[in-house]
Design a protein around this motif. Sequence first.
Motif, mmCIF file in Angstrom:
data_model
loop_
_atom_site.group_PDB
_atom_site.id
_atom_site.type_symbol
_atom_site.label_atom_id
_atom_site.label_comp_id
_atom_site.label_asym_id
_atom_site.label_seq_id
_atom_site.Cartn_x
_atom_site.Cartn_y
_atom_site.Cartn_z
ATOM 1 N N ARG A 1 23.429 51.104 32.240
ATOM 2 C CA ARG A 1 23.114 50.763 30.855
ATOM 3 C C ARG A 1 21.773 51.419 30.544
ATOM 4 N NH1 ARG A 1 24.557 47.105 26.853
ATOM 5 N NH2 ARG A 1 26.085 46.097 28.170
ATOM 6 N N LEU A 2 21.710 52.052 29.400
ATOM 7 C CA LEU A 2 20.510 52.776 29.004
ATOM 8 C C LEU A 2 19.529 51.831 28.302
ATOM 9 C CD1 LEU A 2 22.158 56.084 27.736
ATOM 10 C CD2 LEU A 2 21.408 55.474 30.043
ATOM 11 N N TRP A 3 18.989 50.893 29.090
ATOM 12 C CA TRP A 3 18.034 49.918 28.556
ATOM 13 C C TRP A 3 16.774 50.625 28.083
ATOM 14 C CZ3 TRP A 3 19.726 45.299 27.572
ATOM 15 C CH2 TRP A 3 20.678 44.693 28.381
ATOM 16 N N PRO A 4 16.130 50.098 27.064
ATOM 17 C CA PRO A 4 14.845 50.655 26.640
ATOM 18 C C PRO A 4 13.784 50.501 27.729
ATOM 19 C CG PRO A 4 15.774 49.280 24.911
ATOM 20 C CD PRO A 4 16.615 49.068 26.142
ATOM 21 N N SER A 5 12.784 51.347 27.651
ATOM 22 C CA SER A 5 11.672 51.265 28.593
ATOM 23 C C SER A 5 10.796 50.060 28.234
ATOM 24 C CB SER A 5 10.848 52.547 28.524
ATOM 25 O OG SER A 5 10.230 52.651 27.256
ATOM 26 N N ALA B 1 11.349 35.375 13.812
ATOM 27 C CA ALA B 1 12.672 35.893 13.444
ATOM 28 C C ALA B 1 12.736 37.414 13.572
ATOM 29 C CB ALA B 1 13.022 35.472 12.021
ATOM 30 N N VAL B 2 11.700 38.099 13.127
ATOM 31 C CA VAL B 2 11.682 39.560 13.231
ATOM 32 C C VAL B 2 11.642 39.987 14.692
ATOM 33 C CG1 VAL B 2 10.304 41.626 12.740
ATOM 34 C CG2 VAL B 2 10.740 39.955 10.931
ATOM 35 N N THR B 3 10.854 39.310 15.508
ATOM 36 C CA THR B 3 10.796 39.615 16.936
ATOM 37 C C THR B 3 12.162 39.423 17.582
ATOM 38 O OG1 THR B 3 8.465 39.014 17.091
ATOM 39 C CG2 THR B 3 9.726 38.985 19.145
ATOM 40 N N ALA B 4 12.796 38.291 17.302
ATOM 41 C CA ALA B 4 14.118 38.015 17.876
ATOM 42 C C ALA B 4 15.146 39.049 17.418
ATOM 43 C CB ALA B 4 14.573 36.613 17.499
ATOM 44 N N ALA B 5 15.124 39.393 16.137
ATOM 45 C CA ALA B 5 16.070 40.388 15.620
ATOM 46 C C ALA B 5 15.856 41.749 16.273
ATOM 47 C CB ALA B 5 15.940 40.497 14.105
ATOM 48 N N ALA B 6 14.599 42.129 16.459
ATOM 49 C CA ALA B 6 14.308 43.414 17.095
ATOM 50 C C ALA B 6 14.758 43.431 18.549
ATOM 51 C CB ALA B 6 12.818 43.732 16.989
ATOM 52 N N LEU B 7 14.538 42.331 19.277
ATOM 53 C CA LEU B 7 14.971 42.248 20.672
ATOM 54 C C LEU B 7 16.495 42.313 20.789
ATOM 55 C CD1 LEU B 7 12.501 39.543 22.012
ATOM 56 C CD2 LEU B 7 12.511 41.984 22.584
ATOM 57 N N VAL B 8 17.183 41.608 19.904
ATOM 58 C CA VAL B 8 18.648 41.633 19.906
ATOM 59 C C VAL B 8 19.148 43.038 19.572
ATOM 60 C CG1 VAL B 8 20.697 40.792 18.683
ATOM 61 C CG2 VAL B 8 18.949 39.183 19.457
ATOM 62 N N THR C 1 22.016 47.880 21.177
ATOM 63 C CA THR C 1 22.148 49.328 21.047
ATOM 64 C C THR C 1 21.919 50.063 22.358
ATOM 65 O OG1 THR C 1 19.843 49.563 20.338
ATOM 66 C CG2 THR C 1 21.518 49.310 18.599
ATOM 67 N N SER C 2 21.816 49.340 23.450
ATOM 68 C CA SER C 2 21.669 49.968 24.771
ATOM 69 C C SER C 2 23.038 50.402 25.256
ATOM 70 C CB SER C 2 21.048 48.982 25.758
ATOM 71 O OG SER C 2 19.766 48.619 25.341
ATOM 72 N N SER D 1 38.236 58.350 33.275
ATOM 73 C CA SER D 1 37.516 58.777 32.083
ATOM 74 C C SER D 1 35.998 58.643 32.231
ATOM 75 C CB SER D 1 37.978 57.963 30.873
ATOM 76 O OG SER D 1 37.621 56.604 31.029
ATOM 77 N N LEU D 2 35.320 59.294 31.305
ATOM 78 C CA LEU D 2 33.880 59.173 31.137
ATOM 79 C C LEU D 2 33.665 58.434 29.827
ATOM 80 C CD1 LEU D 2 30.848 59.879 31.596
ATOM 81 C CD2 LEU D 2 31.322 62.083 30.499
ATOM 82 N N ARG D 3 32.852 57.398 29.885
ATOM 83 C CA ARG D 3 32.533 56.626 28.679
ATOM 84 C C ARG D 3 31.033 56.670 28.486
ATOM 85 N NH1 ARG D 3 31.922 50.485 27.413
ATOM 86 N NH2 ARG D 3 31.623 50.332 29.644
ATOM 87 N N ALA D 4 30.626 56.965 27.267
ATOM 88 C CA ALA D 4 29.210 56.978 26.919
ATOM 89 C C ALA D 4 29.074 56.331 25.551
ATOM 90 C CB ALA D 4 28.663 58.394 26.899
ATOM 91 N N GLY D 5 28.488 55.140 25.531
ATOM 92 C CA GLY D 5 28.435 54.397 24.281
ATOM 93 C C GLY D 5 29.842 53.995 23.892
ATOM 94 N N ARG D 6 30.234 54.290 22.668
ATOM 95 C CA ARG D 6 31.584 53.940 22.192
ATOM 96 C C ARG D 6 32.606 55.040 22.428
ATOM 97 N NH1 ARG D 6 29.605 51.339 16.512
ATOM 98 N NH2 ARG D 6 28.818 49.409 17.385
ATOM 99 N N ALA D 7 32.159 56.213 22.853
ATOM 100 C CA ALA D 7 33.063 57.348 23.045
ATOM 101 C C ALA D 7 33.617 57.363 24.464
ATOM 102 C CB ALA D 7 32.327 58.648 22.761
ATOM 103 N N ARG D 8 34.819 57.870 24.570
ATOM 104 C CA ARG D 8 35.494 57.966 25.866
ATOM 105 C C ARG D 8 36.254 59.289 25.889
ATOM 106 N NH1 ARG D 8 36.979 53.872 29.444
ATOM 107 N NH2 ARG D 8 36.397 52.327 27.898
ATOM 108 N N ILE D 9 36.239 59.950 27.059
ATOM 109 C CA ILE D 9 36.960 61.215 27.213
ATOM 110 C C ILE D 9 37.616 61.232 28.588
ATOM 111 C CG2 ILE D 9 34.920 62.456 28.064
ATOM 112 C CD1 ILE D 9 35.960 64.914 26.457
ATOM 113 N N PRO D 10 38.844 61.729 28.674
ATOM 114 C CA PRO D 10 39.492 61.799 29.994
ATOM 115 C C PRO D 10 38.764 62.800 30.892
ATOM 116 C CG PRO D 10 41.037 62.357 28.219
ATOM 117 C CD PRO D 10 39.705 62.178 27.600
#
Length: 167
Positions: free
Chosen positions: A15-19, A52-59, A64-65, A74-83
């Motif tokens: 998972r491409l978590w933020p730094s 609320a803004v902090t919680a929304a930003a964290l969510v 989006t990770s 297959s290879l999956r990256a985000g929502r895309a998938r390719i055989p």
Amino acid sequence: MSDAVDDPAVRHRERLWPSPGVWCTAPALGLLSGLALAVVVPPWAALTTAVAVTAAALVALARTSAIVEVSAASLRAGRARIPLTALGRVAVLDAERMRALRGVDADARAYLCQRGWLRRGVVVEVVDPTDPTPYWLLSSRQPERLAAAVRSTPGEPFEGFEDGWSR
């Protein structure tokens, strides 16, 4: 950071978590929002807004990770998938080459699953003649492992490629 995977068909998953620096922007954004409102609303409203803004930003950061996963099919990256059968050459990219493929050397038809806080990645050629996408550019914390998982796909070997491509 790789996620634990129980499925033996999955060769690589991360998972491409933020730094950590990116995660720190969420409380900063909340604090600035609360301070901006503190002069025009009661203190409790400013504090509520900041939380609320902090919680929304964290969510938003968590949701989006993207997940990059190579399975047996297959290879999956985000929502895309390719055989995997539609993939060709693969190359591990250092920070300089990754930056170039994100910018001046980019092909507008390419699929990008990249995150600015990850400096390295992998480029994977798409060889399906019906797919107009020339390659996938994927950010990764473990680009060597990702490339090895894609390379382990059955198929004909590739030889003699320039520009850092390998298979």
